[in-house]
Design an enzyme around this catalytic site. Structure first.
Site, PDB file in Angstrom:
ATOM      1  N   GLY A  12       0.775  -1.243   0.000  1.00  0.00           N
ATOM      2  CA  GLY A  12       0.000   0.000   0.000  1.00  0.00           C
ATOM      3  C   GLY A  12       0.806   1.292   0.000  1.00  0.00           C
ATOM      4  N   ASN A  14       1.801   2.958  -2.688  1.00  0.00           N
ATOM      5  CA  ASN A  14       1.175   3.866  -3.664  1.00  0.00           C
ATOM      6  C   ASN A  14      -0.100   4.469  -3.090  1.00  0.00           C
ATOM      7  OD1 ASN A  14       2.464   4.052  -6.479  1.00  0.00           O
ATOM      8  ND2 ASN A  14       2.698   1.893  -5.957  1.00  0.00           N
ATOM      9  N   ARG A  65     -13.750 -17.106  -9.806  1.00  0.00           N
ATOM     10  CA  ARG A  65     -13.535 -15.684 -10.077  1.00  0.00           C
ATOM     11  C   ARG A  65     -14.872 -14.946 -10.119  1.00  0.00           C
ATOM     12  NH1 ARG A  65      -9.855 -12.810 -14.744  1.00  0.00           N
ATOM     13  NH2 ARG A  65     -11.572 -13.103 -16.184  1.00  0.00           N
ATOM     14  N   MET A  90      -3.509  -7.517  -7.151  1.00  0.00           N
ATOM     15  CA  MET A  90      -2.877  -8.558  -7.970  1.00  0.00           C
ATOM     16  C   MET A  90      -3.874  -9.563  -8.546  1.00  0.00           C
ATOM     17  SD  MET A  90       0.301  -7.672  -7.756  1.00  0.00           S
ATOM     18  CE  MET A  90       1.439  -9.026  -7.999  1.00  0.00           C
ATOM     19  N   HIS A 109       2.182  -0.053 -13.030  1.00  0.00           N
ATOM     20  CA  HIS A 109       3.029  -1.248 -13.173  1.00  0.00           C
ATOM     21  C   HIS A 109       4.495  -0.797 -13.232  1.00  0.00           C
ATOM     22  CE1 HIS A 109       4.041  -5.344 -14.252  1.00  0.00           C
ATOM     23  NE2 HIS A 109       4.837  -4.849 -15.198  1.00  0.00           N
TER      24      HIS A 109
HETATM   25  C1  GRF Z   1       3.936  -1.520  -7.212  1.00  0.00           C
HETATM   26  O1  GRF Z   1       5.238  -1.745  -7.692  1.00  0.00           O
HETATM   27  C2  GRF Z   1       2.944  -1.444  -8.350  1.00  0.00           C
HETATM   28  O2  GRF Z   1       3.472  -0.885  -9.490  1.00  0.00           O
HETATM   29  C3  GRF Z   1       2.633  -2.903  -8.587  1.00  0.00           C
HETATM   30  O3  GRF Z   1       2.604  -3.479  -7.309  1.00  0.00           O
HETATM   31  C4  GRF Z   1       3.419  -2.705  -6.426  1.00  0.00           C
HETATM   32  C5  GRF Z   1       2.529  -2.274  -5.301  1.00  0.00           C
HETATM   33  O4  GRF Z   1       3.248  -1.616  -4.291  1.00  0.00           O
HETATM   34  N1  GRF Z   1       1.421  -3.043  -9.344  1.00  0.00           N
HETATM   35  P1  GRF Z   1       2.453  -0.888  -3.123  1.00  0.00           P
HETATM   36  O5  GRF Z   1       1.489  -1.928  -2.549  1.00  0.00           O
HETATM   37  O6  GRF Z   1       1.755   0.294  -3.676  1.00  0.00           O
HETATM   38  O7  GRF Z   1       3.524  -0.537  -2.120  1.00  0.00           O
END
Ligand code: GRF
Length: 190
Positions: A12, A14, A65, A90, A109
């Site tokens: 988390g 981001n 799913r 994910m 990504h």
């Molecule tokens: C990040 O590198 C994002 O690009 C990828 O998964 C990672 C998530 O990191 N999709 P966080 O959970 O935001 O720390």
């Protein structure tokens, strides 16, 4: 102000960068909720620290799913979001789910897509001796890391880099890039 929903699955960081930008009033959005597909992850605590409501839809406890997405759809609709940001979420989303949600879904990504979709992009950049890698923010479709690219930022790969040092450097850039793209969305510039 646009209503932002964030889907997470892990650390988390981001999410936290986005919530900090909202708190600093640099990003004019309201985060109406966070949905995690994993229980007991750091991202849930981060959201709670900012007072953002969190729902867990644990993918592992659904046998299909379809049933996972039905629950995810219910929780998503309850948030009434204008836009959704995937941040370490994910799971692939089906075309049907994306259509039913009917708001833009963004993802970040850690590679310069279309290079290295999926898992282990940092290791692939190292193995291929790339001089640069980077981060991409794109619209989500039903394929993995595949939708229309909105923005990319380059990050140098250094000779002494390990997977860990490179992913940390890319992550710092991700935090800035994601907030920047969300600012464009807030200003109706996408
Ligand atoms: C990040 O590198 C994002 O690009 C990828 O998964 C990672 C998530 O990191 N999709 P966080 O959970 O935001 O720390």
């Amino acid at each position: 102000m646009k209503r932002l929903g964030v889907f997470i699955g892990g650390n988390g960081s981001n999410l936290e960068a986005i919530l900090e930008a909202i708190q600093r009033q640099e990003l004019p959005m309201v985060c109406v909720g966070v949905i995690s597909h994993n229980d007991h992850v750091q991202g849930i605590q981060r959201a709670k620290r900012f007072g953002v409501p969190v729902k867990v839809v644990p993918h592992a406890s659904f046998s299909t799913r379809e049933s996972f997405e039905a629950e995810l759809l219910k929780e998503t609709r309850a948030l009434k979001p204008d836009v959704i940001a995937l941040a370490g979420f994910m799971r692939l989303l089906s075309a049907r789910f994306i259509e039913q949600v009917n708001v833009p879904i963004l993802n970040i990504h850690p590679s310069l897509l279309p290079k290295y979709p999926g898992l282990h992009p940092h290791q692939q950049a190292l193995d291929n001796h790339d001089a640069f890698t980077g981060a991409t923010v794109h619209l989500v479709n039903e394929k993995m890391d595949d939708g229309h690219i909105l923005a990319q930022a380059q990050v140098p790969v250094l000779a002494e880099d390990t997977k860990e040092s490179l992913s940390q450097r890319v992550l710092r850039v991700e935090h800035k890039l994601y907030v920047e793209v969300l600012k464009w969305i807030a200003a109706d510039r996408v």
